[in-house]
Motif scaffolding. Structure first.
Motif, PDB file in Angstrom:
ATOM      1  N   LYS A 384       0.836  -1.207   0.000  1.00 48.14           N
ATOM      2  CA  LYS A 384       0.000   0.000   0.000  1.00 48.14           C
ATOM      3  C   LYS A 384       0.874   1.261   0.000  1.00 48.14           C
ATOM      4  O   LYS A 384       0.676   2.173  -0.798  1.00 48.14           O
ATOM      5  CB  LYS A 384      -0.925   0.010   1.222  1.00 48.14           C
ATOM      6  CG  LYS A 384      -1.874  -1.159   1.318  1.00 48.14           C
ATOM      7  CD  LYS A 384      -2.861  -1.002   2.440  1.00 48.14           C
ATOM      8  CE  LYS A 384      -2.213  -0.942   3.802  1.00 48.14           C
ATOM      9  NZ  LYS A 384      -1.552  -2.184   4.217  1.00 48.14           N
ATOM     10  N   SER A 385       1.843   1.309   0.906  1.00 50.83           N
ATOM     11  CA  SER A 385       2.680   2.513   1.034  1.00 50.83           C
ATOM     12  C   SER A 385       3.514   2.745  -0.217  1.00 50.83           C
ATOM     13  O   SER A 385       3.720   3.892  -0.625  1.00 50.83           O
ATOM     14  CB  SER A 385       3.599   2.391   2.256  1.00 50.83           C
ATOM     15  OG  SER A 385       2.837   2.251   3.433  1.00 50.83           O
ATOM     16  N   ASP A 442      -0.738   8.083   4.649  1.00 57.39           N
ATOM     17  CA  ASP A 442      -0.455   6.694   5.033  1.00 57.39           C
ATOM     18  C   ASP A 442      -0.860   6.493   6.495  1.00 57.39           C
ATOM     19  O   ASP A 442      -0.968   7.461   7.248  1.00 57.39           O
ATOM     20  CB  ASP A 442       1.036   6.402   4.832  1.00 57.39           C
ATOM     21  CG  ASP A 442       1.290   4.926   4.582  1.00 57.39           C
ATOM     22  OD1 ASP A 442       0.334   4.137   4.681  1.00 57.39           O
ATOM     23  OD2 ASP A 442       2.448   4.556   4.304  1.00 57.39           O
ATOM     24  N   GLU A 443      -1.039   5.231   6.884  1.00 58.01           N
ATOM     25  CA  GLU A 443      -1.444   4.885   8.260  1.00 58.01           C
ATOM     26  C   GLU A 443      -2.681   5.699   8.663  1.00 58.01           C
ATOM     27  O   GLU A 443      -2.735   6.306   9.727  1.00 58.01           O
ATOM     28  CB  GLU A 443      -0.287   5.136   9.243  1.00 58.01           C
ATOM     29  CG  GLU A 443       1.033   4.514   8.864  1.00 58.01           C
ATOM     30  CD  GLU A 443       0.997   2.986   8.890  1.00 58.01           C
ATOM     31  OE1 GLU A 443       0.034   2.418   9.456  1.00 58.01           O
ATOM     32  OE2 GLU A 443       1.921   2.365   8.347  1.00 58.01           O
ATOM     33  N   PHE A 444      -3.669   5.699   7.791  1.00 60.20           N
ATOM     34  CA  PHE A 444      -4.868   6.510   8.011  1.00 60.20           C
ATOM     35  C   PHE A 444      -5.614   6.080   9.268  1.00 60.20           C
ATOM     36  O   PHE A 444      -6.232   6.910   9.957  1.00 60.20           O
ATOM     37  CB  PHE A 444      -5.768   6.377   6.771  1.00 60.20           C
ATOM     38  CG  PHE A 444      -6.877   7.377   6.684  1.00 60.20           C
ATOM     39  CD1 PHE A 444      -6.607   8.727   6.631  1.00 60.20           C
ATOM     40  CD2 PHE A 444      -8.207   6.960   6.637  1.00 60.20           C
ATOM     41  CE1 PHE A 444      -7.633   9.660   6.535  1.00 60.20           C
ATOM     42  CE2 PHE A 444      -9.233   7.880   6.535  1.00 60.20           C
ATOM     43  CZ  PHE A 444      -8.950   9.226   6.488  1.00 60.20           C
ATOM     44  N   ASP A 445      -5.549   4.785   9.571  1.00 58.76           N
ATOM     45  CA  ASP A 445      -6.270   4.267  10.733  1.00 58.76           C
ATOM     46  C   ASP A 445      -5.629   4.678  12.054  1.00 58.76           C
ATOM     47  O   ASP A 445      -6.261   4.608  13.106  1.00 58.76           O
ATOM     48  CB  ASP A 445      -6.345   2.740  10.658  1.00 58.76           C
ATOM     49  CG  ASP A 445      -4.966   2.104  10.505  1.00 58.76           C
ATOM     50  OD1 ASP A 445      -4.230   2.542   9.597  1.00 58.76           O
ATOM     51  OD2 ASP A 445      -4.625   1.203  11.284  1.00 58.76           O
ATOM     52  N   LYS A 446      -4.348   5.101  12.022  1.00 60.53           N
ATOM     53  CA  LYS A 446      -3.643   5.463  13.259  1.00 60.53           C
ATOM     54  C   LYS A 446      -3.899   6.908  13.678  1.00 60.53           C
ATOM     55  O   LYS A 446      -3.412   7.356  14.695  1.00 60.53           O
ATOM     56  CB  LYS A 446      -2.126   5.287  13.095  1.00 60.53           C
ATOM     57  CG  LYS A 446      -1.673   3.990  12.448  1.00 60.53           C
ATOM     58  CD  LYS A 446      -1.891   2.789  13.331  1.00 60.53           C
ATOM     59  CE  LYS A 446      -1.192   1.543  12.810  1.00 60.53           C
ATOM     60  NZ  LYS A 446      -1.574   1.141  11.453  1.00 60.53           N
ATOM     61  N   MET A 447      -4.637   7.667  12.845  1.00 59.05           N
ATOM     62  CA  MET A 447      -4.901   9.073  13.168  1.00 59.05           C
ATOM     63  C   MET A 447      -5.853   9.188  14.345  1.00 59.05           C
ATOM     64  O   MET A 447      -6.749   8.358  14.534  1.00 59.05           O
ATOM     65  CB  MET A 447      -5.518   9.794  11.965  1.00 59.05           C
ATOM     66  CG  MET A 447      -4.553  10.098  10.862  1.00 59.05           C
ATOM     67  SD  MET A 447      -5.363  10.953   9.510  1.00 59.05           S
ATOM     68  CE  MET A 447      -5.595  12.549  10.259  1.00 59.05           C
ATOM     69  N   GLU A 448      -5.649  10.236  15.133  1.00 56.70           N
ATOM     70  CA  GLU A 448      -6.601  10.533  16.207  1.00 56.70           C
ATOM     71  C   GLU A 448      -7.941  10.924  15.581  1.00 56.70           C
ATOM     72  O   GLU A 448      -7.993  11.577  14.544  1.00 56.70           O
ATOM     73  CB  GLU A 448      -6.077  11.693  17.061  1.00 56.70           C
ATOM     74  CG  GLU A 448      -4.758  11.401  17.768  1.00 56.70           C
ATOM     75  CD  GLU A 448      -4.916  10.384  18.894  1.00 56.70           C
ATOM     76  OE1 GLU A 448      -6.054  10.237  19.399  1.00 56.70           O
ATOM     77  OE2 GLU A 448      -3.927   9.728  19.238  1.00 56.70           O
ATOM     78  N   GLU A 449      -9.016  10.549  16.261  1.00 55.31           N
ATOM     79  CA  GLU A 449     -10.348  10.828  15.720  1.00 55.31           C
ATOM     80  C   GLU A 449     -10.583  12.331  15.566  1.00 55.31           C
ATOM     81  O   GLU A 449     -11.187  12.792  14.601  1.00 55.31           O
ATOM     82  CB  GLU A 449     -11.418  10.218  16.641  1.00 55.31           C
ATOM     83  CG  GLU A 449     -12.817  10.197  16.041  1.00 55.31           C
ATOM     84  CD  GLU A 449     -12.872   9.439  14.714  1.00 55.31           C
ATOM     85  OE1 GLU A 449     -13.496   9.971  13.776  1.00 55.31           O
ATOM     86  OE2 GLU A 449     -12.273   8.357  14.617  1.00 55.31           O
TER      87      GLU A 449
END
Length: 720
Positions: A384-385, A442-449
């Motif tokens: 993906k990256s 990248d790492e979109f799921d690791k972002m703070e809400e």
């Protein structure tokens, strides 16, 4: 090296400007000077490549020009003053400047000027209505910011980097003009630094004889100002040594070079490396230490914007040849990151992301975005990256950031204090820097809400609204977002529903045109092919043969820039077809116990955007039904990994599943006939190939379930 003879060098510069001819035998610089005299252009660029090829110029002269550039700009300007021809065309008169100059010349002719005083003598800069720049050698290797040393002070250098900040364009005083209240004489003061001390007492002989301290009044309309812009240039990431942070350099742009760059541009700037002493209290604290800056002479962009891309003759021929190729869609997609195995449909989606659809603006001012947003969600190790990095490399304007390293302010805009004016100014974040380009997260799921909510407005309205520090405004962020994320538990858990695995809010999911699920499933044949591919790339540093030569990123950019100029429309006869396809997707989702995505009216707009992007690739003014079918197929294929697993659990093999799809279609339409093209479209959406369809047709035809037309392969069910 002996001391230079400036008079001889001025004569040589004049000879060069008079006699240098271009490839067609035309006097290059005399033609430029004629255009300057006719007020068509306001700058003259002396190219060192031309000096190098001129017969009378030796290496020592070239060395003097590169090592004492500022002085030689003055010499070339003086030579141009002598050679400046009379205008041959009528031009628009600059009232203030031209009337003042006429008046001054008349005063000098009448003997009113006091030529004995250097402050009263008219400086040549005030007469000039053009700027002179010296452009470095085209083959000169650009330096990084940390390679520019103290030994380069005063020399012409070429530096590469990324622009991080641009100030507003402001007027910079070049010649200050005063008028004496006592004697009425004009006094001129040349300004060479950023700061100058104004004159207060008249220095003319008349005031001295009368022993009158004539009060000087600064005449702003009579003074000469230059456009001035300050830019921060930062080292590129690949030039920063391990463990270091990027360095930055201040660049001063003057005159016609202003407004040539924007934050986020990767540029090569050639200019003069100069010291800038501190003033006031900072000077007392700094002592002998001086700051440095680059006075720009020329600016070259690494990647031009799609709108600014000018196709050369051979590129236009190549694009015309590619456009006639029936398989161009597949070839362009496979040319994206050819080193990455498989993912053909993912690459097709990313190609359409680069092409995009035109923005629509309605009569009442409402805007409908044309940019596509794609989210790649998959197991670790599915490249993906790498795909994100490659897309940023191909796109003319792209910003790469990671979810954990990005705050909401870093993505949208921050309020900072301007070091020049000490005022609060807005500095754009990653999404604003990627305006009219692509922002890869990248790492979109690791972002703070709380940070992720900053993206909602950008994805649909394509603006960033700010109300901070007394600044209330709206910034443009017309960017296509390409996000990569892992499922909720690192890997996709088949025991949980797709909604639990994806773990993104419905408000955000509905804004993505395509949410691509890439699952890493164990399969003997595909794993063996992938392993061979990876080993081949590792050994030979190139991808295995694709059956054609992959297109270079520069060719891809040229093709996409040509495709983006086409604005296709959806014909009226396709409206019902698209509406029916959308309603059937909604019905399928309603029947499903665990929907994989949230289908809203935005999905319909996504179908339209993808279809228009496909039409653009064909340079077609209208959208065809095949474009809509391909858009629907891509939407189905984005969940192919899940469908294949559902089929395994249900125990259906490919042939049986294709038969059930065709039987259900015949029952839905209450018809005994199914056209072959329609059948191929139906099974393609479920991830099956044409070869599997033909195998199914033959097998069930032998069982007398249906009959197949010998030429068209259309299917006719036999009523049992």
């Amino acid at each position: 090296m002996k001391n230079p003879d400036f008079a001889a060098d001025r004569a040589l510069a004049k000879d060069f400007l008079s006699n240098f001819a271009d490839a067609h035998g035309e006097p290059k610089y005399l033609n430029i000077l004629q255009n300057v005299a006719n007020r068509k252009i306001r700058s003259v660029q002396i190219e060192l490549d031309d000096l190098f090829h001129y017969k009378d110029v030796d290496e020592e002269f070239l060395q003097r020009v590169t090592e004492n550039t500022r002085r030689y700009i003055g010499l070339f300007a003086e030579a141009m003053d002598e050679l400046m021809p009379e205008p041959t065309e009528t031009y628009t008169v600059d009232e203030d400047r031209d009337i003042l100059m006429t008046q001054r010349v008349d005063e000098v002719g009448d003997g009113g000027a006091d030529g004995t005083d250097p402050l009263h003598r008219m400086p040549p800069e005030i007469k000039r209505f053009f700027e002179v720049y010296i452009k470095a050698f085209s083959k000169m290797t650009p330096l990084t910011i940390r390679q520019v040393k103290a030994s380069n002070i005063g020399q012409l250098v070429k530096i590469s980097g990324i622009v991080t900040r641009c100030s507003d364009v402001k007027p910079l005083m070049q010649v200050a003009v005063y008028t004496c209240e006592e004697c009425g004489f004009e006094i001129y003061q040349e300004v060479t630094a950023r700061v100058f001390m104004p004159l207060f007492e008249c220095p003319s002989q008349r005031c001295k004889l009368n022993k009158a301290k004539g009060n000087l009044i600064l005449q702003l309309r009579a003074s000469k100002f230059l456009k001035f812009q300050e830019v921060k240039l930062q080292e590129l990431a690949e030039h920063v040594p391990k463990g270091h942070i990027p360095r930055s350099l201040t660049v001063h742009l003057r005159g016609e070079l202003t407004r040539k760059v924007a934050p986020g541009d990767v540029v090569e700037i050639s200019g003069i490396f100069l010291p800038m002493p501190y003033y006031g209290f900072r000077a007392m604290r700094a002592g002998l230490v001086a700051d440095t800056y680059l006075e720009a002479m020329s600016v070259t962009h690494f990647k031009k914007k799609y709108e600014e891309y000018e196709l050369k003759g051979d590129e236009q021929e190549q694009i015309d040849r590619l456009a006639e190729d029936g398989d161009i869609y597949s070839k362009l997609a496979r040319s994206l990151a050819p080193e990455i195995f498989g993912h053909e449909d993912v690459k097709k989606a990313l190609l359409l992301l680069l092409v995009g659809a035109p923005h629509r603006k309605l009569a009442d001012g409402m805007k409908i975005r044309g940019d596509l947003h794609i989210c790649l969600m998959g197991d670790p190790g599915v490249a993906k990256s790498q795909l994100l990095k490659h897309i940023i490399n191909v796109a003319p304007r792209g910003v790469y950031t990671t979810g954990r390293g990005s705050s909401g302010v870093g993505l949208t805009a921050a309020v900072q204090k301007d070091p020049i004016t000490s005022e609060f100014v807005l500095e754009g974040g990653a999404l604003v820097l990627a305006d009219m380009g692509i922002c890869a997260i990248d790492e979109f799921d690791k972002m703070e809400e709380s940070d992720r909510t900053a993206i909602h407005e950008v994805m649909e309205q394509q603006t960033v609204s700010i109300a901070k520090a007394g600044i209330t405004t709206s910034l443009n962020a017309r960017t296509a977002i390409l996000a990569a994320a892992n499922p909720a538990w690192g890997r996709y858990d088949m025991r949980r529903t797709p909604a639990e695995n994806i773990n993104l809010p419905p408000a955000l999911l509905s804004r993505f045109d395509l949410l691509w699920l890439i699952l890493d499933r164990a399969d003997m044949e595909s794993d063996l092919e992938m392993a061979r591919h990876v080993v081949h790339v590792h050994q030979n540093l190139e991808s295995p043969a694709l059956g054609f030569t992959p297109l270079e990123p520069s060719v891809l950019r040229a093709y996409i820039s040509a495709a983006r100029r086409v604005i296709p429309s959806v014909p009226r006869e396709l409206e019902e077809y698209i509406a029916t396809a959308y309603s059937s997707i909604r019905q399928e989702e309603a029947k499903s116990n665990a929907p994989t995505s949230y289908t809203t009216i935005r999905t319909l707009l996504s179908i339209l955007r993808i279809s228009i992007a496909l039409a653009r690739l064909r340079f077609s003014e209208t959208v065809a039904q095949s474009d809509v079918d391909e858009a629907l197929r891509l939407m189905q294929m984005s969940k192919y990994s899940l469908y294949s697993d559902d089929r395994q659990r249900s125990g259906l093999d490919a042939i049986s599943d294709i038969y059930s799809i065709l039987r259900d279609e015949a029952a839905r339409t209450s018809s005994m006939d199914v056209r072959y093209a329609h059948a191929l479209n139906l099974i393609s959406r479920k991830g099956y190939s044409e070869a599997q369809l033909k195998e199914c047709l033959e097998e069930y035809a032998s069982l007398n379930v249906w009959q197949i037309h010998p030429n068209t392969f259309d299917i006719h069910f036999i009523d049992a």
